[in-house]
Scaffold this active site. Structure first.
Site, PDB file in Angstrom:
ATOM      1  N   GLY A  93       0.846  -1.197   0.000  1.00 23.62           N
ATOM      2  CA  GLY A  93       0.000   0.000   0.000  1.00 23.62           C
ATOM      3  C   GLY A  93       0.881   1.246   0.000  1.00 23.62           C
ATOM      4  N   MET A 119      -1.063   6.163   4.296  1.00 31.42           N
ATOM      5  CA  MET A 119      -0.242   5.550   5.346  1.00 31.42           C
ATOM      6  C   MET A 119       1.048   4.967   4.782  1.00 31.42           C
ATOM      7  SD  MET A 119      -0.998   5.961   8.395  1.00 31.42           S
ATOM      8  CE  MET A 119       0.320   4.870   8.887  1.00 31.42           C
ATOM      9  N   GLY A 135      -1.813  -2.956   9.502  1.00 29.24           N
ATOM     10  CA  GLY A 135      -2.710  -1.985  10.119  1.00 29.24           C
ATOM     11  C   GLY A 135      -3.991  -1.794   9.341  1.00 29.24           C
ATOM     12  N   THR A 136      -4.166  -2.563   8.276  1.00 31.63           N
ATOM     13  CA  THR A 136      -5.366  -2.385   7.451  1.00 31.63           C
ATOM     14  C   THR A 136      -6.622  -2.720   8.261  1.00 31.63           C
ATOM     15  OG1 THR A 136      -4.100  -2.973   5.502  1.00 31.63           O
ATOM     16  CG2 THR A 136      -6.500  -3.110   5.305  1.00 31.63           C
ATOM     17  N   THR A 137      -7.656  -1.906   8.124  1.00 33.90           N
ATOM     18  CA  THR A 137      -8.914  -2.129   8.854  1.00 33.90           C
ATOM     19  C   THR A 137     -10.030  -2.462   7.863  1.00 33.90           C
ATOM     20  OG1 THR A 137      -9.510   0.209   8.790  1.00 33.90           O
ATOM     21  CG2 THR A 137      -8.219  -0.539  10.691  1.00 33.90           C
ATOM     22  N   ALA A 192      -2.938  -4.676  14.109  1.00 31.86           N
ATOM     23  CA  ALA A 192      -3.410  -3.676  15.077  1.00 31.86           C
ATOM     24  C   ALA A 192      -4.278  -2.667  14.348  1.00 31.86           C
ATOM     25  CB  ALA A 192      -2.233  -2.969  15.734  1.00 31.86           C
ATOM     26  N   HIS A 206     -13.242  10.832  11.143  1.00 35.21           N
ATOM     27  CA  HIS A 206     -12.105  10.641  10.235  1.00 35.21           C
ATOM     28  C   HIS A 206     -12.290  11.462   8.972  1.00 35.21           C
ATOM     29  CE1 HIS A 206     -11.159   7.073  12.704  1.00 35.21           C
ATOM     30  NE2 HIS A 206      -9.928   7.211  12.232  1.00 35.21           N
ATOM     31  N   HIS A 207     -11.211  11.562   8.202  1.00 37.57           N
ATOM     32  CA  HIS A 207     -11.188  12.268   6.918  1.00 37.57           C
ATOM     33  C   HIS A 207     -12.214  11.683   5.932  1.00 37.57           C
ATOM     34  CE1 HIS A 207      -8.951   8.802   5.271  1.00 37.57           C
ATOM     35  NE2 HIS A 207      -8.355   8.775   6.463  1.00 37.57           N
ATOM     36  N   LYS A 213     -11.941   7.968   4.119  1.00 43.21           N
ATOM     37  CA  LYS A 213     -11.955   6.662   4.818  1.00 43.21           C
ATOM     38  C   LYS A 213     -13.128   5.828   4.314  1.00 43.21           C
ATOM     39  CE  LYS A 213     -11.574   4.497   9.351  1.00 43.21           C
ATOM     40  NZ  LYS A 213     -10.506   3.600   8.899  1.00 43.21           N
TER      41      LYS A 213
END
Ligand code: NAD
Length: 261
Positions: free
Chosen positions: A9, A14, A93-95, A117, A150-151, A154
């Protein structure tokens, strides 16, 4: 010793923050920048760090010691499968992963060290601990609501961090979040129940990330808030996790392990 990273990514918000943090940090260097297949930046040099963008995570695994992933759920699953095949440690860290995607990623931890996480910041991980304490101490009198902002770019909601805080609050009260979560309210919703944990979501502009856990008693209210002021906090946390995981045995880890042992 220098730890060599493959950033998945790498062309995203990020990913760029990780490239920048890695160039500034002693002991880490980016050797592979993995971008979305078909992306116009494949073959180009990404700044900072001057790494050529590629779209093949398997090739990245042969070059690197560790994967650092901030991408999209499908990409995270693919990278976890490469980790399982090659044994390359994965820090992700991907959600927004579905339960099935999450269990595929977690099953890679049987063959490689995997740390997932939803938030790499020190502050949010401390907030999580405070939420556990506060939820338990106020059980039987205080209602819990969680709000996040959030921005505008997202794509998942509520945020992975809001869900993590909700899980923590529910666990502290002996509840299952799946049974007590209330996803927003609209129209004639009736009175809230004692058990429910409500989630409210704001999206707009460039907000990096804000989370508040509201503990509402009949005559007093406690608010526990974290505000992220810059994405570098997540990138720095992810690099801390990289340094921590690189020599660990196969297994599933989280940011609590890195920060609190
Ligand atoms: P972004 O949209 O700016 O970047 C994601 C990048 O992944 C894009 O460049 C996209 O092209 C790329 N991508 C998609 N499929 C890919 C593939 N198959 N291979 C390689 N790259 C691929 O998003 P962002 O703001 O950088 O966030 C990325 C993820 O990180 C989101 O899930 C976000 O919620 C999460 N996030 C986590 C933390 C944390 O601390 N854990 C902090 C911030 C963001």
């Amino acid at each position: 010793m220098t730890t060599e990273l493959a950033v998945v990514g790498a062309a995203g918000r990020m990913g760029s923050a990780v490239l920048e943090a890695a160039t500034e940090r002693d002991g880490t260097t980016v050797v592979a920048a993995v971008v979305e297949p078909g992306s116009e930046v494949v073959g180009e040099t990404l700044e900072p760090g001057e790494v050529t963008a590629i779209d093949d995570p398997t090739a990245a695994a042969t070059a690197a010691d560790v994967f650092v992933d901030f991408s999209a759920p499908e990409a995270t699953v693919e990278v976890a499968e490469v980790s399982a095949r090659t044994g390359t440690p994965l820090v992700s860290g991907t959600t927004g992963l579905t339960d099935t995607q999450r269990s595929t990623v977690d099953s890679a931890a049987e063959r490689a060290p995997v740390l997932r996480a939803s938030n790499f910041s020190v502050g949010v991980n401390l907030l999580d601990r405070l939420v556990a304490l506060a939820s338990q101490a106020t059980d039987g009198g205080f209602d819990i609501e969680i709000s996040e902002a959030h921005h505008r770019h997202k794509v998942d909601a509520p945020s992975g961090t809001a869900l993590m805080l909700g899980e923590t609050a529910a666990d502290a009260r002996g509840q299952s979040l799946a049974e007590v979560a209330r996803w927003g309210r609209e129209g004639e919703v009736g009175e809230r129940t004692d058990e429910e944990i409500g989630f409210q979501v704001v999206r707009g502009g460039g907000i990096v990330g804000e989370h508040t856990v509201h503990l509402c008693g009949p005559d007093e209210k406690l608010e526990l808030t974290h505000r992220s002021l810059d994405r570098s906090i997540f990138a720095q946390g992810a690099l801390k996790a990289v340094e921590w995981i690189v020599d660990r045995p196969v297994g599933r880890y989280d940011m609590e392990d890195v920060l609190f042992g």
